[in-house]
Design a protein around this motif. Structure first.
Motif, mmCIF file in Angstrom:
data_model
loop_
_atom_site.group_PDB
_atom_site.id
_atom_site.type_symbol
_atom_site.label_atom_id
_atom_site.label_comp_id
_atom_site.label_asym_id
_atom_site.label_seq_id
_atom_site.Cartn_x
_atom_site.Cartn_y
_atom_site.Cartn_z
ATOM 1 N N CYS A 56 2.506 45.176 6.249
ATOM 2 C CA CYS A 56 3.477 45.855 5.917
ATOM 3 C C CYS A 56 4.588 45.189 6.553
ATOM 4 N N TYR A 57 5.402 45.484 4.873
ATOM 5 C CA TYR A 57 6.663 44.630 5.716
ATOM 6 C C TYR A 57 7.636 44.537 7.276
ATOM 7 N N THR A 58 8.231 44.450 7.359
ATOM 8 C CA THR A 58 9.100 44.702 8.395
ATOM 9 C C THR A 58 10.252 45.670 8.468
ATOM 10 N N ASP A 59 10.620 46.184 7.147
ATOM 11 C CA ASP A 59 11.606 47.140 6.776
ATOM 12 C C ASP A 59 11.025 48.506 6.489
ATOM 13 N N ASP A 60 9.715 48.061 6.088
ATOM 14 C CA ASP A 60 8.758 49.325 5.410
ATOM 15 C C ASP A 60 8.425 50.682 5.952
ATOM 16 N N ILE A 61 8.973 51.774 6.462
ATOM 17 C CA ILE A 61 8.416 52.107 7.518
ATOM 18 C C ILE A 61 7.457 53.676 6.855
ATOM 19 N N VAL A 62 7.700 54.072 5.734
ATOM 20 C CA VAL A 62 6.650 54.741 5.425
ATOM 21 C C VAL A 62 5.399 53.997 5.735
ATOM 22 N N CYS A 63 5.635 52.843 4.820
ATOM 23 C CA CYS A 63 4.158 51.589 5.506
ATOM 24 C C CYS A 63 3.593 51.732 6.588
ATOM 25 N N PHE A 64 4.373 51.513 8.300
ATOM 26 C CA PHE A 64 4.189 51.693 9.597
ATOM 27 C C PHE A 64 3.698 53.309 9.274
ATOM 28 N N VAL A 65 4.071 54.121 8.997
ATOM 29 C CA VAL A 65 3.916 56.048 9.556
ATOM 30 C C VAL A 65 2.246 55.707 9.314
ATOM 31 N N GLU A 66 2.015 55.109 7.588
ATOM 32 C CA GLU A 66 0.589 55.475 7.066
ATOM 33 C C GLU A 66 -0.336 54.775 7.834
ATOM 34 N N ALA A 67 -0.331 53.632 8.380
ATOM 35 C CA ALA A 67 -0.685 52.970 9.041
ATOM 36 C C ALA A 67 -0.826 53.368 10.425
ATOM 37 N N ASN A 68 -0.295 54.226 11.002
ATOM 38 C CA ASN A 68 0.217 54.698 12.373
ATOM 39 C C ASN A 68 -0.449 55.750 12.321
ATOM 40 N N GLU A 69 -0.897 56.884 11.183
ATOM 41 C CA GLU A 69 -2.028 57.982 11.184
ATOM 42 C C GLU A 69 -3.504 56.874 10.864
ATOM 43 N N GLN A 70 -3.561 56.201 9.732
ATOM 44 C CA GLN A 70 -4.599 55.185 9.505
ATOM 45 C C GLN A 70 -5.314 54.974 11.315
ATOM 46 N N PHE A 71 -4.683 54.947 11.641
ATOM 47 C CA PHE A 71 -4.875 54.460 13.019
ATOM 48 C C PHE A 71 -5.555 55.393 13.409
ATOM 49 N N LYS A 72 -4.274 56.066 14.086
ATOM 50 C CA LYS A 72 -4.751 57.688 14.998
ATOM 51 C C LYS A 72 -6.184 57.845 14.318
ATOM 52 N N ARG A 73 -6.486 58.317 13.079
ATOM 53 C CA ARG A 73 -8.086 58.979 12.100
ATOM 54 C C ARG A 73 -9.100 58.077 12.744
ATOM 55 N N ASP A 74 -8.775 56.228 13.445
ATOM 56 C CA ASP A 74 -10.065 55.449 13.456
ATOM 57 C C ASP A 74 -10.675 55.677 14.810
ATOM 58 N N ARG A 75 -9.203 55.978 15.225
ATOM 59 C CA ARG A 75 -9.152 56.261 16.898
ATOM 60 C C ARG A 75 -10.294 57.225 17.498
ATOM 61 N N MET A 76 -10.068 58.797 16.759
ATOM 62 C CA MET A 76 -10.728 59.393 16.582
ATOM 63 C C MET A 76 -12.106 59.413 16.276
ATOM 64 N N VAL A 77 -12.212 58.606 14.986
ATOM 65 C CA VAL A 77 -13.609 58.298 14.803
ATOM 66 C C VAL A 77 -14.590 58.047 15.963
ATOM 67 N N ASP A 78 -14.165 55.934 16.629
ATOM 68 C CA ASP A 78 -13.862 56.083 17.467
ATOM 69 C C ASP A 78 -14.328 56.423 18.832
ATOM 70 N N ASN A 79 -13.274 56.937 19.116
ATOM 71 C CA ASN A 79 -13.929 57.782 20.644
ATOM 72 C C ASN A 79 -15.423 58.918 20.316
ATOM 73 N N GLU A 80 -15.318 59.545 18.655
ATOM 74 C CA GLU A 80 -16.557 60.544 18.635
ATOM 75 C C GLU A 80 -18.301 59.356 18.911
#
Length: 160
Positions: A56-80
């Motif tokens: 992500c570019y440093t000023d791309d807030i939408v990319c940050f939010v999408e990456a964070n949501e992807q991270f949360k989903r990946d963490r839930m999968v890894d937890n399971e």
């Protein structure tokens, strides 16, 4: 008599009245609703993979939010995954009894490796840990390993 034939006049009457009410509904569902509904071949919803935080570019807030949501989903999968491995090990211990140390060694090894990898990625982030904190943790770990060797092996001798 066939398989679907009514047994008497009353059953024939009930079937006729039922088809008057059910016929149009069934026709509408089969010819309109089902033809316009997309088919889902998977039980769960599938999300497309989005760029990671380092892409992500440093000023791309939408990319940050999408990456964070992807991270949360990946963490839930890894937890399971970790939960399933832990349950397998527990079940093996219960099944094998006193011989579990020999017979469940491979399952314990898989669980220990998965737990270590989980802790490397998500450990010490806390409940509100986000993708940026995980990325900084990874960066700091890589810098530490470059300077001092792998984590857990002790520090390098400064004379080397």
């Amino acid at each position: 008599m066939g398989v679907g034939d009514p047994l008497n006049q009353f059953e024939a009457f009930v079937n006729a009245v039922g088809s008057v009410f059910d016929g149009p509904v069934t026709w509408f569902r089969e010819s309109v609703v089902d033809k316009n509904r997309p088919e889902y071949y998977w039980y769960h919803r599938q999300f497309r993979r989005v760029p990671t935080i380092d892409e992500c570019y440093t000023d791309d807030i939408v990319c940050f939010v999408e990456a964070n949501e992807q991270f949360k989903r990946d963490r839930m999968v890894d937890n399971e995954v970790l939960s399933i491995l832990r349950q397998r090990h527990h079940d093996c211990i219960l099944y094998e009894g006193h011989d579990h140390k020999e017979k469940c060694a491979s399952i314990k090894e898989q669980y220990d490796k998965a737990a270590e990898n989980w802790f490397i990625k998500y450990g010490d982030l806390g409940v509100y840990g986000d993708v940026k904190a995980a990325y900084m943790k990874q960066k700091h770990r890589l810098l530490w390993e470059r300077r001092h060797g792998p984590v857990g092996t002790g520090m390098k001798n400064p004379m080397e």
